[in-house]
Each structure stands twice: as structure tokens, then as C-alpha cells.
Design an enzyme around this catalytic site. Structure first.
Site, mmCIF file in Angstrom:
data_model
loop_
_atom_site.group_PDB
_atom_site.id
_atom_site.type_symbol
_atom_site.label_atom_id
_atom_site.label_comp_id
_atom_site.label_asym_id
_atom_site.label_seq_id
_atom_site.Cartn_x
_atom_site.Cartn_y
_atom_site.Cartn_z
ATOM 1 C CG ASP A 24 -2.052 0.986 1.085
ATOM 2 O OD1 ASP A 24 -2.433 1.300 -0.066
ATOM 3 O OD2 ASP A 24 -2.567 1.461 2.117
ATOM 4 C CG HIS A 41 -0.607 2.225 -9.261
ATOM 5 N ND1 HIS A 41 -0.792 1.816 -7.964
ATOM 6 C CD2 HIS A 41 -1.691 2.992 -9.565
ATOM 7 C CE1 HIS A 41 -1.929 2.316 -7.497
ATOM 8 N NE2 HIS A 41 -2.496 3.033 -8.451
ATOM 9 C CG LEU A 135 9.681 -16.798 -3.569
ATOM 10 C CD1 LEU A 135 9.614 -16.863 -2.053
ATOM 11 C CD2 LEU A 135 10.043 -15.363 -3.995
HETATM 12 C C1 IPE Z 1 -5.357 -2.788 -0.149
HETATM 13 O O1 IPE Z 1 -5.053 -1.436 -0.313
HETATM 14 C C2 IPE Z 1 -5.354 -3.493 -1.458
HETATM 15 C C3 IPE Z 1 -4.050 -3.627 -2.131
HETATM 16 C C4 IPE Z 1 -2.905 -3.237 -1.663
HETATM 17 C C5 IPE Z 1 -4.101 -4.283 -3.398
HETATM 18 P P1 IPE Z 1 -6.198 -0.343 -0.420
HETATM 19 O O2 IPE Z 1 -5.528 0.957 -0.564
HETATM 20 O O3 IPE Z 1 -7.179 -0.727 -1.460
HETATM 21 O O4 IPE Z 1 -6.907 -0.486 1.008
HETATM 22 P P2 IPE Z 1 -7.800 0.565 1.821
HETATM 23 O O5 IPE Z 1 -8.833 1.080 0.871
HETATM 24 O O6 IPE Z 1 -6.888 1.644 2.290
HETATM 25 O O7 IPE Z 1 -8.360 -0.212 2.954
HETATM 26 C C1 IPE Z 2 -1.727 0.225 -3.328
HETATM 27 O O1 IPE Z 2 -1.494 1.581 -3.384
HETATM 28 C C2 IPE Z 2 -1.961 -0.378 -4.694
HETATM 29 C C3 IPE Z 2 -3.351 -0.802 -4.941
HETATM 30 C C4 IPE Z 2 -4.330 -0.747 -4.074
HETATM 31 C C5 IPE Z 2 -3.637 -1.318 -6.236
HETATM 32 P P1 IPE Z 2 -2.685 2.626 -3.350
HETATM 33 O O2 IPE Z 2 -3.102 2.921 -4.756
HETATM 34 O O3 IPE Z 2 -3.781 2.172 -2.469
HETATM 35 O O4 IPE Z 2 -1.958 3.876 -2.735
HETATM 36 P P2 IPE Z 2 -2.537 4.865 -1.631
HETATM 37 O O5 IPE Z 2 -2.939 4.032 -0.447
HETATM 38 O O6 IPE Z 2 -3.704 5.571 -2.240
HETATM 39 O O7 IPE Z 2 -1.404 5.764 -1.326
HETATM 40 MG MG MG Z 3 -4.150 2.368 -0.480
#
Ligand code: IPE
Ligand code: IPE
Ligand code: MG
Length: 253
Positions: A24, A41, A135
Site C-alpha cells: 500500500d 503504481h 520461491l
Molecule cells: C489494499 O489497499 C489493497 C491492495 C494493496 C491491493 P487499499 O488501498 O485498497 O486499502 P484501503 O482502501 O486503504 O483499505
Molecule cells: C496500493 O497503493 C496499490 C493498490 C491498491 C492497487 P494505493 O493505490 O492504495 O496507494 P494509496 O494508499 O492511495 O497511497
Molecule cells: Mg491504499
């Protein structure tokens, strides 16, 4: 599945057998640099590569990465499309490196919702690396813990309906076997980057006894040193699986 029967961690067990990561913070990483979220990303793919290599070197057997949740469909269409495109591009770019490192790739989640081309590429990548015995890299895509529990329940209900199973035989073991990734041990170490301290519907059943590790480091900044720090932190934990500390000590004598 881990049963908790091997309660005392031997030196080898201080390396988690299965590491699960909620990757995240990509969006915030990009926004902080005045870039579009999509740049975060893209940068995150590099962290995947680095973390995969550390896990391989340290002797981790399974690495499960949360790449796209069942809730992420609710994001703006442009971001969803970019994430799906990036998945395809990353698969194309990285699969040779993955194969060369003797890593076996598996995608877990409801991939039937993905574009046909991506589904095809996933099958090809899994097939190419199927015989690698290093792995196991599991990418959770269109995965949700509640989806997983639901599909397991449906599968068991079908078996009961077909007369292949008695409803009274449904227990934790049979549910566990019907869940995704039932052929690998449950996660020992559950990492979430990006500062939030929540599970966000990742591996709910399987993480019942995982050690949780939360870090403020955003995923694109989570590199070799950060991964090693998480493994070191795990090594210092006492896993009790419901027992008392004294019981653990006496069983180690
Ligand atoms: C969780 O992250 C999903 C992934 C990392 C793929 P999100 O950014 O979607 O989670 P929330 O919305 O903060 O709970
Ligand atoms: C995690 O990063 C990747 C996915 C959920 C696909 P985020 O896109 O949720 O990044 P933040 O949490 O908004 O910074
Ligand atoms: Mg996120």
C-alpha cells in the site's frame, strides 16, 4: 495449513516460511512528488522485484503480494484500467527474470473478471514457471478474503448437495482445504506498508495466527533493507498459538 504444533521456532523457523504483503501507498508516494497516482503504481513494480529477490535469498518459501483487491474495482475507471494494463506489462517484462530465478508464479483470486488477454498471459506465465522449485510468488489479484471464504463455503455446500460429504463433516480442516492457497502453509508474517493498520480483506482466514507488521514506508520505498528489517522483527517475536509463555519454555527444554 500451519497448525501451531511446531511451537518452538528453530533458527530456520525464524525465517518466515510464508510472507504476505499488502503493498500500500503507491498513490500517496506519487502525489507527494506531484506526479499522477499511476506513477506510484509503476514505481511499485520495482519494489516487487527487490522484495522477491530478498525473499529468495533469505529462504522464504512463499511470498503472497496483494496487487488488486475485490474492492479496488470501485476506483476511477482510468486507474483500474491502468492497473490491469500494468499487470499485463509487468508480467511480460518480468516473467523471464522470474523464471531465471527459479521462482514459480501463481495468481490467486477471481481472475475470470479480467480481460481475456490478461487471463491468457497469466495462464502462460504460470505454465512457464510451473516446474520451478524456488520461491513461490503468489500475486493476489481480484482477491478478497470474504470472497475466498464464500467460494470455499459454496464448494463445500455443493459437495454436500451431491452427497459426497456429510454436513457434519464440515470442520476447520475441510474449510481450510477449500480456501485459496490451501497447499501452502498459512502466512507467518503479514506486512502492510503505507501506514494504515488494517487488513483490507486480505487472507482473512489464512492469517489467523500471522504476525502483523505495519510500517509507514510507502510501497515504492520498500526495498531490500526494509524487507530485511521486517524479517528480523519477525525473528524476535514469540509465537504462542494460545499457549502461555511458560508452556512454551517447558516444551523447549
Ligand atoms: C489494499 O489497499 C489493497 C491492495 C494493496 C491491493 P487499499 O488501498 O485498497 O486499502 P484501503 O482502501 O486503504 O483499505
Ligand atoms: C496500493 O497503493 C496499490 C493498490 C491498491 C492497487 P494505493 O493505490 O492504495 O496507494 P494509496 O494508499 O492511495 O497511497
Ligand atoms: Mg491504499
Amino acid at each position: 495449513m500451519s497448525t501451531g504444533s511446531d511451537l518452538i521456532m528453530s533458527p530456520e523457523q525464524r525465517i518466515p516460511e510464508h510472507v504476505a504483503i499488502v503493498m500500500d501507498g503507491n498513490g500517496r508516494w506519487a502525489e507527494r512528488q506531484g506526479k499522477p497516482r499511476t506513477a506510484g503504481h509503476r514505481a511499485g513494480v520495482e519494489s516487487v522485484r527487490r522484495v522477491m529477490e530478498v525473499c529468495g535469498e533469505e529462504g522464504v518459501r512463499v511470498l503472497t503480494l496483494f496487487a488488486f483487491s475485490s474492492e479496488n474495482w470501485k476506483r476511477p475507471k482510468s486507474e483500474v484500467n491502468l492497473l490491469l494494463d500494468l499487470f499485463l506489462v509487468a508480467l511480460n517484462q518480468e516473467i523471464r527474470r522470474i523464471d531465471k530465478r527459479n521462482v514459480r508464479l501463481r495468481v490467486v483470486g477471481d481472475v475470470s473478471a479480467f480481460p481475456h488477454k490478461l487471463q491468457q498471459r497469466i495462464v502462460e506465465a504460470e505454465r512457464l514457471t510451473a516446474n520451478n522449485d524456488g520461491l513461490l510468488l503468489q500475486i493476489a489479484a481480484n482477491y478478497g478474503g470474504r470472497w475466498d471464504i464464500t467460494q470455499a463455503a459454496r464448494g463445500l455446500a455443493r459437495q454436500v448437495q451431491a452427497g459426497k460429504m456429510d454436513a457434519d463433516d464440515i470442520d476447520e480442516d475441510s474449510i481450510g482445504r477449500a480456501m485459496c492457497c490451501s497447499d501452502v502453509p498459512d502466512p507467518d508474517l503479514f506486512i502492510r506498508t503505507g501506514g494504515e493498520q488494517r487488513l483490507s480483506n486480505f487472507l482473512l482466514w489464512q492469517s489467523a495466527y500471522a504476525e502483523l507488521y505495519f510500517t509507514d514506508v510507502l510501497w515504492p520505498d520498500f526495498h531490500e533493507a526494509e524487507m530485511r528489517a521486517a524479517i528480523d522483527d519477525f525473528a524476535a517475536r514469540e509465537r504462542r498459538f494460545g499457549l502461555t509463555g511458560a508452556q512454551l519454555e517447558s516444551s523447549s527444554c
